[in-house]
Scaffold this motif. Structure first.
Motif, short mmCIF file in Angstrom:
data_model
loop_
_atom_site.label_atom_id
_atom_site.label_comp_id
_atom_site.label_asym_id
_atom_site.label_seq_id
_atom_site.Cartn_x
_atom_site.Cartn_y
_atom_site.Cartn_z
N UNK A 197 22.62 -8.44 -73.19
CA UNK A 197 21.60 -9.34 -73.77
C UNK A 197 22.12 -10.77 -73.79
N UNK A 198 21.25 -11.71 -73.38
CA UNK A 198 21.66 -13.10 -73.32
C UNK A 198 22.35 -13.46 -72.01
N UNK A 199 22.55 -12.47 -71.15
CA UNK A 199 23.23 -12.70 -69.88
C UNK A 199 22.31 -13.26 -68.81
N UNK A 200 22.84 -13.33 -67.60
CA UNK A 200 22.11 -13.95 -66.49
C UNK A 200 21.84 -12.90 -65.41
N UNK A 204 25.10 -22.21 -61.19
CA UNK A 204 24.25 -23.23 -61.78
C UNK A 204 23.71 -22.84 -63.15
N UNK A 205 23.75 -21.55 -63.44
CA UNK A 205 23.15 -21.08 -64.69
C UNK A 205 24.11 -20.39 -65.65
N UNK A 206 25.35 -20.20 -65.21
CA UNK A 206 26.34 -19.55 -66.07
C UNK A 206 27.63 -20.35 -66.00
N UNK A 207 28.17 -20.65 -67.15
CA UNK A 207 29.42 -21.41 -67.19
C UNK A 207 30.58 -20.47 -66.87
N UNK A 208 30.75 -20.23 -65.58
CA UNK A 208 31.71 -19.22 -65.13
C UNK A 208 32.94 -19.87 -64.51
N UNK A 209 32.70 -20.67 -63.47
CA UNK A 209 33.79 -21.33 -62.74
C UNK A 209 33.28 -22.67 -62.25
N UNK A 210 34.17 -23.69 -62.15
CA UNK A 210 33.72 -25.00 -61.66
C UNK A 210 33.34 -24.94 -60.17
N UNK A 218 22.52 -23.65 -56.60
CA UNK A 218 22.83 -24.16 -57.95
C UNK A 218 21.72 -25.07 -58.49
N UNK A 219 20.87 -25.56 -57.59
CA UNK A 219 19.76 -26.41 -58.05
C UNK A 219 18.72 -25.61 -58.83
N UNK A 220 18.73 -24.30 -58.66
CA UNK A 220 17.75 -23.47 -59.37
C UNK A 220 18.19 -23.20 -60.80
N UNK A 221 17.99 -24.22 -61.63
CA UNK A 221 18.37 -24.08 -63.04
C UNK A 221 17.17 -23.61 -63.83
N UNK A 222 17.36 -22.55 -64.64
CA UNK A 222 16.24 -22.10 -65.46
C UNK A 222 16.25 -22.75 -66.84
N UNK A 223 17.41 -23.06 -67.33
CA UNK A 223 17.53 -23.67 -68.66
C UNK A 223 18.92 -24.26 -68.76
N UNK A 224 19.39 -24.47 -69.99
CA UNK A 224 20.78 -24.88 -70.16
C UNK A 224 21.69 -23.75 -69.68
N UNK A 225 22.86 -24.12 -69.21
CA UNK A 225 23.81 -23.10 -68.77
C UNK A 225 24.17 -22.15 -69.91
N UNK A 226 24.25 -20.86 -69.57
CA UNK A 226 24.64 -19.86 -70.56
C UNK A 226 26.15 -19.92 -70.73
#
Lengths: 182, 371
Positions: A87-90, A137-143, A174-182
């Motif tokens: 839950x809350x994931x991408x 682009x949507x998960x703060x995973x790796x730079x 990465x341009x396909x952003x749905x909201x703020x990064x999770x």
């Protein structure tokens, strides 16, 4: 802090390499990481998937029931993994290959026509990079820069001509952003 | 040294090469094949011997012959292939020549499947081949540990003139993790005093496992046991996690051990004082630390990817003084951490008993879950 990603699709869609790219990057930025493929009979003709676990400490289980993120590159993969995303994931969905909507409402769904995006870039084989880009682009995973660097380092000489297209595909995804990064 | 992202099978192969492996004999079988594949390329590059034999029987007997020269030799396989090698392994044990065996265990019995399992514990740890011998068994839980234990396996095999087996499951063979590979060791130049060299006019040396005179055989059996006592005294290895203040201890090896680690961390977050004991040597078994822990903790939980094989060794060490419970998945099914967490919570919240057998209770619960 630990994050888990399952990448699933048909054999030939670059699922295993997409996972390895995340693993290479995680290693380069000093994280602990495991990459484990589904190596069973399901590889033949059906879906292939791999699980990548990225952590700041020694990793326990390399197998994950409820991953932080799933990339579903085809419909059987969505059917198999949609209900398992934490839950809350991408959930990244390749809509080019999937003709049904996602049912879950408690996760971040990033739906994009990755095949068409890759083809428009003139590199249909970089569809795996489009979806990895969409994840980053949507998960703060790796730079992103670190991923680019790892991609360059692990593209064999004979495939270097695809590097530019693959990097473009990462950014386009990465341009396909749905909201703020999770 | 820098780390590289490397698959378990490949890492063990490369580590063996760097530890001075001079001859490899094997036969392909999933989920072990990358090990043989890597050596098929690297051994000829370095001018060393690689043979893909006609079968596992051929491979183990080639290992037997090569081991008699005192060189570093190895074979690898997966469960059904290792079963085929058992006669040769017994002969090698009976001849007291060193070798390293890698068993990348898969689901069974029989042909089973290629998924990760630990069902060969009894076969590898408690025998397999005929006759009265024991062998050292190392059980890595990560790619780095597999690399480190590979060099150790050769050293121990030589030190005690014994078979050392690296027992890992399919997931460690197939998984990629960052690992640091050791530098190349120079090849051994010294020929052990017992080895055959084919040297003309030299001192006659005979290596054989045939001993027609029972009293002579008995002396040999005694020597094997004396060696084993030294191994038990010196070579026990294990890793503990959160054991200092633990009221409950999970015991698991290899992949089951690291899955249990995730569950132990999750239980700690819920306030349960639980630790993990992960045996690294399955033989010799870490009985002493279990004995010490028995004095301190309330109960144990053994987690395996089989029907409770190491469980019996834990019960022998605990000797009924504290409750021991069991949880396992098998046949190539790998437990998820939440299943182990449920068992830890049960251990910490429900009354425990030393009566009956934990396997019976586990089977009753599992039958409800998976029918």
């Amino acid at each position: 802090m630990q994050q888990e990603v399952i990448i699933a699709g048909f054999g030939g869609q670059g699922v295993l390499f997409a996972g390895r790219l995340l693993a290479y990057t995680a290693m380069e930025v000093g994280k602990a990481v495991t990459w484990i493929p589904s190596y069973g009979p399901e590889m033949r003709g059906g879906t292939a998937n791999c699980t990548v676990v990225i952590s700041d400490e020694e990793i326990g289980s390399p197998f994950v029931k409820n991953p932080t993120a799933v990339i579903a590159m085809n419909k059987p993969s969505l059917d198999k993994f949609e209900q398992l995303v934490a839950p809350g994931g991408v959930l990244v969905v390749n809509s080019s290959m999937i003709d049904r909507p996602v049912e879950r409402t408690d996760i971040h769904v990033v739906s994009l026509p990755a095949n068409e995006i890759a083809e428009a870039l003139g590199s249909s084989r970089s569809v795996n990079m489009v979806v990895v880009g969409a994840l980053l682009g949507n998960l703060d995973l790796l730079p992103m820069e670190a991923v680019e660097k790892a991609l360059e380092a692990h593209t064999p000489e004979r495939h270097k001509r695809f590097l530019k297209g693959n990097v473009e595909a990462l950014h386009k995804g990465a341009e396909h952003r749905v909201a703020e990064k999770v | 040294m820098t780390k590289e992202l490397i698959k378990g099978n490949t890492a063990v192969a490369e580590a063996a090469l760097r530890a001075g492996l001079e001859a490899y004999f094997g036969y392909p079988i999933t989920p072990q094949t990358e090990l043989l594949e890597h050596l098929s390329a690297r051994m000829p590059e370095l001018g060393r011997a690689f043979v893909q034999a006609e079968s596992e029987l051929g491979a183990i007997n080639m290992v037997y012959g090569a081991a008699c020269t005192g060189k570093r030799v190895m074979t690898s396989s997966s469960s059904p292939g290792v079963s085929l090698m058992m006669e040769g392994l017994s002969y090698i044990a009976g001849t007291e020549v060193p070798m390293v065996l890698v068993d990348v265990v898969r689901g069974g019995p029989g042909l089973g499947n290629i998924a990760p399992a630990q069902g060969d514990y009894n076969q590898i740890v408690h025998g397999g081949g005929h006759g009265d011998y024991r062998l050292i068994v190392l059980a890595p839980a990560s790619v780095q540990e597999a690399v480190d234990l590979t060099a150790l396996a050769f050293d121990l095999a030589e030190k005690y003139r014994t078979i050392t087996t690296i027992m890992m499951d399919g997931s460690i063979g197939q998984m990629m993790e960052p690992a640091e590979l050791p530098p190349f060791q120079p090849l051994k130049e010294e020929i052990p005093a017992w080895a055959v060299r084919g040297a003309k006019d030299g001192e006659k040396r005979v290596l054989t496992s045939i001993n027609l005179d029972p009293p002579t055989q008995e002396v040999m059996n005694l020597r094997l046991m004396t060696t084993w006592q030294k191994i038990e005294a010196n070579e026990v290895r294990w890793k503990g996690y959160h054991l200092d203040d633990a009221e409950y201890v999970v015991v698991g090896f290899g992949t089951a051990g690291r899955i249990a680690l995730s569950a132990v961390r999750a239980a700690r977050e819920q306030g349960i004082k639980v630790g993990l004991l992960r045996p690294i040597t399955l033989a010799p078994f870490p009985a002493e630390i279990l004995d010490e822990l028995t004095e301190k903790v309330k109960a144990f939980l053994v987690v395996e990817m089989n029907t409770g094989q190491m469980l019996e060794d834990v019960r022998l060490a605990v000797r009924g003084r504290k409750p021991v419970e069991f949880f396992g998945r098998m046949g190539g099914v790998v437990p998820f951490p939440d299943e182990v967490l449920t068992e830890i919570r049960r251990l910490a919240t429900e009354p425990q008993t030393t009566a009956g057998h934990p396997r019976d209770r586990w089977l009753a619960r599992l039958t409800e879950t998976i029918g």
